[in-house]
Design a protein around this motif. Structure first.
Motif, PDB file in Angstrom:
ATOM      1  N   TRP A 154      47.444  -5.092  31.637  1.00 44.96           N
ATOM      2  CA  TRP A 154      46.934  -4.252  30.554  1.00 44.96           C
ATOM      3  C   TRP A 154      47.989  -4.081  29.467  1.00 44.96           C
ATOM      4  N   TYR A 201      42.237   3.439  34.779  1.00 43.04           N
ATOM      5  CA  TYR A 201      41.720   2.077  34.927  1.00 43.04           C
ATOM      6  C   TYR A 201      40.628   2.044  35.987  1.00 43.04           C
ATOM      7  N   LEU A 217      39.698   0.048  30.886  1.00 47.28           N
ATOM      8  CA  LEU A 217      40.822   0.956  30.697  1.00 47.28           C
ATOM      9  C   LEU A 217      40.359   2.038  29.736  1.00 47.28           C
TER      10      LEU A 217
END
Length: 126
Positions: A16, A99, A106
């Protein structure tokens, strides 16, 4: 991803961070991580893959680690945050994310996280 353990969640957070524009992200060794699960030149991130919301002590802890290292703190949680954690995160302008490994999503829980999702992680000039 049908299942995810603590260690896999750390790699997910790294991914991420890369997606949000940071480079050079590394997952810390499983032991002796120095208080951060994912590190880069500019950021330190904590990842909690627990069923309960994250309390303020853990959010303050990664803030302290980041401050000591001259980096920006990030936090990734599976189960969200207590209201005290969110209040602290908002006050210190920390990005708190939730998440969902099954959906690949997210979500932002603080304004700093919302901004990161819109524009990427802040550059040193921002």
């Amino acid at each position: 991803m049908a299942s995810c353990n603590d260690r896999q969640a750390e790699f997910l957070a790294r991914d991420w961070m890369l997606f949000l524009g940071e480079s050079g992200c590394q997952v810390s060794p499983a032991t002796r991580d120095g208080g951060a699960d994912v590190v880069s030149n500019r950021f330190v991130a904590e990842v909690k893959h627990h069923a309960a919301p994250v309390g303020p002590a853990l959010v303050r802890q990664i803030f302290g680690v980041a401050t000591a290292e001259g980096k920006v703190p990030l936090f990734f949680s599976l189960s969200g945050y207590s209201s005290a954690s969110i209040e602290f995160g908002e006050r210190v302008k920390m990005a708190l994310f939730v998440y969902d490994f099954t959906q690949g999503t997210l979500d932002a829980k603080t304004p700093a996280a919302e901004l990161a999702l819109l524009k990427g992680l802040p550059s040193p000039s921002r």
